[in-house]
Design a protein around this motif. Sequence first.
Motif, mmCIF file in Angstrom:
data_model
loop_
_atom_site.group_PDB
_atom_site.id
_atom_site.type_symbol
_atom_site.label_atom_id
_atom_site.label_comp_id
_atom_site.label_asym_id
_atom_site.label_seq_id
_atom_site.Cartn_x
_atom_site.Cartn_y
_atom_site.Cartn_z
ATOM 1 N N GLU A 19 8.194 -17.895 5.560
ATOM 2 C CA GLU A 19 8.569 -18.724 6.700
ATOM 3 C C GLU A 19 7.395 -19.574 7.179
ATOM 4 O OE1 GLU A 19 11.902 -18.884 8.384
ATOM 5 O OE2 GLU A 19 11.904 -18.494 6.240
ATOM 6 N N GLN A 25 -1.717 -13.146 9.347
ATOM 7 C CA GLN A 25 -0.728 -12.253 8.763
ATOM 8 C C GLN A 25 -1.373 -11.285 7.775
ATOM 9 O OE1 GLN A 25 2.353 -12.236 9.964
ATOM 10 N NE2 GLN A 25 2.704 -10.386 8.758
ATOM 11 N N ARG A 80 12.443 -9.441 6.682
ATOM 12 C CA ARG A 80 11.800 -9.619 7.986
ATOM 13 C C ARG A 80 12.401 -8.702 9.040
ATOM 14 N NH1 ARG A 80 12.407 -15.478 9.828
ATOM 15 N NH2 ARG A 80 11.184 -14.705 11.572
ATOM 16 N N THR A 108 15.082 -13.098 2.568
ATOM 17 C CA THR A 108 13.966 -13.298 3.489
ATOM 18 C C THR A 108 14.264 -12.704 4.859
ATOM 19 O OG1 THR A 108 13.359 -15.351 2.333
ATOM 20 C CG2 THR A 108 12.445 -15.017 4.538
ATOM 21 N N SER A 123 7.866 -12.011 3.277
ATOM 22 C CA SER A 123 8.936 -12.780 3.933
ATOM 23 C C SER A 123 8.391 -13.569 5.119
ATOM 24 C CB SER A 123 10.043 -11.836 4.389
ATOM 25 O OG SER A 123 9.559 -10.897 5.342
ATOM 26 N N VAL A 124 7.437 -12.997 5.844
ATOM 27 C CA VAL A 124 6.824 -13.720 6.961
ATOM 28 C C VAL A 124 6.022 -14.910 6.449
ATOM 29 C CG1 VAL A 124 5.196 -13.566 8.866
ATOM 30 C CG2 VAL A 124 6.782 -11.688 8.436
ATOM 31 N N TYR A 178 7.720 -7.091 3.661
ATOM 32 C CA TYR A 178 7.711 -7.624 5.030
ATOM 33 C C TYR A 178 6.789 -8.829 5.164
ATOM 34 C CZ TYR A 178 6.975 -8.031 10.020
ATOM 35 O OH TYR A 178 6.878 -8.528 11.298
ATOM 36 N N ASN A 179 5.542 -8.676 4.755
ATOM 37 C CA ASN A 179 4.581 -9.759 4.944
ATOM 38 C C ASN A 179 4.865 -10.941 4.031
ATOM 39 O OD1 ASN A 179 2.414 -8.558 6.873
ATOM 40 N ND2 ASN A 179 2.758 -6.951 5.395
#
Length: 306
Positions: free
Chosen positions: A152, A199, A110, A106, A148-149, A145-146
Amino acid sequence: MSSVLYDVPGPRAIARNRILAIVTVAVVLALVGFVILRMLETGQFSAEKWFVFTFSNVWMGIFNALGNTLAAFALAAVLSVILGFVLAIGRLSDHAWVRVPVTVITELFRAVPVLVFMMLLYYGLPVVGVKMDPYWAVVIALMAYNGSVLAEVLRAGVESLPRGQGEAGYAIGLRKSGVLRLILLPQAIRAMLPVIVAQLVVTMKDTALGFIITYPELLYYAKQLTSQQGRPILQSAFVIGGIYILMCLILSGIARWVEIRTRRSTKVLGIVAGAADPRTHEEGTDTELIAMQRGAGKFHGTSTGA
């Protein structure tokens, strides 16, 4: 006189706020007027600058580029949400052999910028004998990328819930997977929906980075239009930017509709629970009792051996 969160402004504060508002509006209008004036003086509103948009082939090209943008966004959004759920559940695991590797993955996803990820996939993989289509390079980079965001975001949403939510599920015999699936994740998604939508909007706009690796999306086509007769640079930016704004507004509207529907269903569930058990009218017990009833409805007759 004061409210719970802040002091009610007095006459001086009200006058000061009004002055600041008037000054802000005046500054914004002055900047807009200056931009419009400069565009008029440089002939940006002349027919020559907009001539290229009078051809049907140009609009067909814009629609084709829009289709490519939506195709990359749709798949990337779905995969990002799936990856976000997987990584979030992994980070919430009680087992270190699951939690630690997922945390490393993760944080790695990111940390790498989307553009760098795209270039590594498109330009870097051929060095080791693997050729990737620009479409898949865009989708995979956006997903990593998105996703992993979003992981979180979901993890923060789950951990922000009161401990009593999970304890209510454990009290009726649910395992941790059942508590997450039936009680915690639905509430976390509802609470974090604005962040999730924000996001996804970022995901949609980041598809424009694909023009660097020659993916034929909207920005790539807009760059081609700037070399046409009249050099319509600002005009292409206005048209393509307007399309992006419209897509973001549609996505936000859909998210707002979903939020209203989920909120309405939650209220109906609370009314039903209150009618079935008068204790749900007591302060602080509504959410936990509703969660227990939801879990019990799914759990009854299926996990007696837990």
